[in-house]
Design a protein around this motif. Structure first.
Motif, short mmCIF file in Angstrom:
data_model
loop_
_atom_site.label_atom_id
_atom_site.label_comp_id
_atom_site.label_asym_id
_atom_site.label_seq_id
_atom_site.Cartn_x
_atom_site.Cartn_y
_atom_site.Cartn_z
N ASP A 11 0.75 -1.66 -0.48
CA ASP A 11 -0.02 0.05 0.21
C ASP A 11 0.95 1.31 0.40
O ASP A 11 0.80 2.46 -0.37
CB ASP A 11 -0.58 0.08 1.05
N ARG A 12 2.02 0.73 0.09
CA ARG A 12 3.16 2.45 0.22
C ARG A 12 3.69 3.33 -0.33
O ARG A 12 3.11 1.77 -2.30
CB ARG A 12 4.55 1.86 1.52
N THR A 13 3.77 4.10 -1.34
CA THR A 13 4.60 4.46 -1.90
C THR A 13 5.88 5.16 -1.28
O THR A 13 5.23 5.81 -0.94
CB THR A 13 3.82 6.16 -3.02
N TRP A 14 6.73 5.66 -2.76
CA TRP A 14 7.91 6.25 -2.37
C TRP A 14 8.51 7.49 -2.73
O TRP A 14 7.64 6.65 -4.80
CB TRP A 14 8.86 6.07 -2.06
N THR A 15 8.90 8.64 -3.10
CA THR A 15 9.01 9.40 -4.31
C THR A 15 10.95 9.27 -4.04
O THR A 15 11.49 9.72 -2.85
CB THR A 15 8.94 10.59 -4.26
N TYR A 18 6.29 -2.47 -6.62
CA TYR A 18 6.16 -2.96 -8.27
C TYR A 18 7.85 -2.15 -8.66
O TYR A 18 8.45 -2.86 -9.89
CB TYR A 18 5.32 -3.15 -8.82
N GLY A 19 7.07 -0.95 -8.41
CA GLY A 19 8.18 -0.20 -9.66
C GLY A 19 9.37 -0.14 -8.86
O GLY A 19 10.53 0.53 -9.22
N VAL A 67 14.91 3.07 -1.65
CA VAL A 67 13.76 2.25 -1.34
C VAL A 67 13.88 0.84 -0.97
O VAL A 67 13.50 0.94 0.36
CB VAL A 67 12.95 1.65 -2.13
N GLU A 76 7.93 8.68 -8.16
CA GLU A 76 7.55 8.89 -7.27
C GLU A 76 6.80 6.71 -7.42
O GLU A 76 6.92 6.69 -9.08
CB GLU A 76 5.57 8.77 -6.59
N MET A 77 6.74 5.58 -7.12
CA MET A 77 6.62 4.58 -7.39
C MET A 77 6.15 3.31 -6.14
O MET A 77 5.94 3.82 -5.04
CB MET A 77 7.62 4.13 -7.69
N ASP A 78 5.88 2.64 -6.01
CA ASP A 78 4.84 1.54 -5.55
C ASP A 78 5.83 0.53 -5.35
O ASP A 78 7.04 0.43 -6.07
CB ASP A 78 3.17 0.96 -5.61
#
Length: 299
Positions: free
Chosen positions: A64-68, A92-93, A102, A88-90
């Motif tokens: 559920d998280r996202t990072w930039t 998977y990215g 990350v 920005e990505m989850d």
């Protein structure tokens, strides 16, 4: 993902017919070291698969998280850098982009004990017996500062992994937790060139939990589709992770490419390491593509 091992270590030469320049040409340094069985090297981003396994099982909201990513992330007062900003990505990215920021943050959140546990469980600190030959055991140090732990979690700092152990771990992800222990094939007698040996398979213990392995395999498949280019691997359902491992001393990084095929008629796990080769996806990935293409398509 079967137990039969096709192995190449270079540089090499026939000791019964050594080249004239063997003693003076630096290209032959370490010629008697089988790098696949006896070498240990900084694994770079292929180690992120271990950090990922730990994160899947210990961080409930991981998906559920996202990072930039801006190209540099401070963890424990130390800058964890990426080659460029990933935006920005989850998760998977983050895996497809191989974002150090990350995975450095995840390593710090997981802590040294968890990373040590999952590294040992993955078999990366163990030695395998390959037809009586013992592979080198990897060495990892998670005891440093939080910043050093972050770098260790992305396969740098003092991390050293053995290529054979990495390949076995890839086989375990492919087979939902357990892998066949490789064995050497000395000769073939089948007219088709296939090994004529009894089907006796010796398995490892559980290197990764079954449910976790399924998720990781799908994520590694997306790596190929989103980043490496599925067109490079025709007729293959391939799951992979690249690594570009910095080695210092002004040398080019080691290039890694590891993974497995989910083709029923070609159930292969593989690892490619090109010492000081540069980009893992480009250099080692290209070697993997050529070998797998020959195996699967006969080109």
């Amino acid at each position: 993902t079967g137990e039969i091992l096709c192995m190449l270590s270079s540089p090499t030469y026939d000791p019964l017919n050594p080249p004239a320049a063997a003693d003076t040409n630096p290209a032959y340094d370490g010629v008697y070291l089988n790098r696949f069985l006896s070498g240990t090297f900084p694994p770079g981003s292929v180690f992120k698969t271990v950090t990922l396994a730990a994160a899947i099982e210990h961080i409930p909201d991981l998906f559920d998280r996202t990072w930039t990513c801006t190209g540099s992330t401070v963890v424990g007062g130390e800058a964890i850098t990426c080659p460029h900003a990933h935006g920005e990505m989850d998760i998977y990215g983050a895996l497809a982009n191989s974002c150090n920021g990350v995975f450095g943050q995840l390593a710090a959140e997981l802590g040294p004990e968890v990373l040590q546990e999952y590294t040992e469980k993955a078999g990366l600190t163990a030695s395998y017996n390959i037809n009586g030959l013992s592979s080198a055991a990897g060495r990892f140090d998670f005891s440093g500062t939080t910043g050093q732990l972050a770098w260790a979690g992305v396969g740098q700092y003092n991390d050293l992994a053995n290529p054979c152990a990495i390949m076995v771990y890839m086989g375990a992800i492919a087979q939902e937790g357990k892998a066949a222990v490789p064995r050497l094939i000395l000769k073939t007698e089948n007219p088709l060139g296939l090994p004529s040996l009894p089907q006796m398979t010796r398995k490892t213990g559980t290197l990764v939990e079954s449910g976790t392995a399924k998720v990781m395999a799908d994520m590694m498949s997306r790596n190929v589709i989103d980043t490496y280019g599925a067109g490079r691997f025709p007729n293959m359902d391939i799951c992979a992770k690249s690594g570009t491992a910095e080695v210092g001393g002004g040398q080019s990084p080691h290039a890694w490419f590891a993974g497995f095929l989910r083709n029923e008629d070609a159930p292969y796990a593989f690892v490619v390491l090109v010492e000081n080769g540069g980009s893992g996806a480009d250099v080692a990935g290209s070697v993997a593509a050529q070998v797998l293409d020959a195996l699967v398509n006969g080109y």
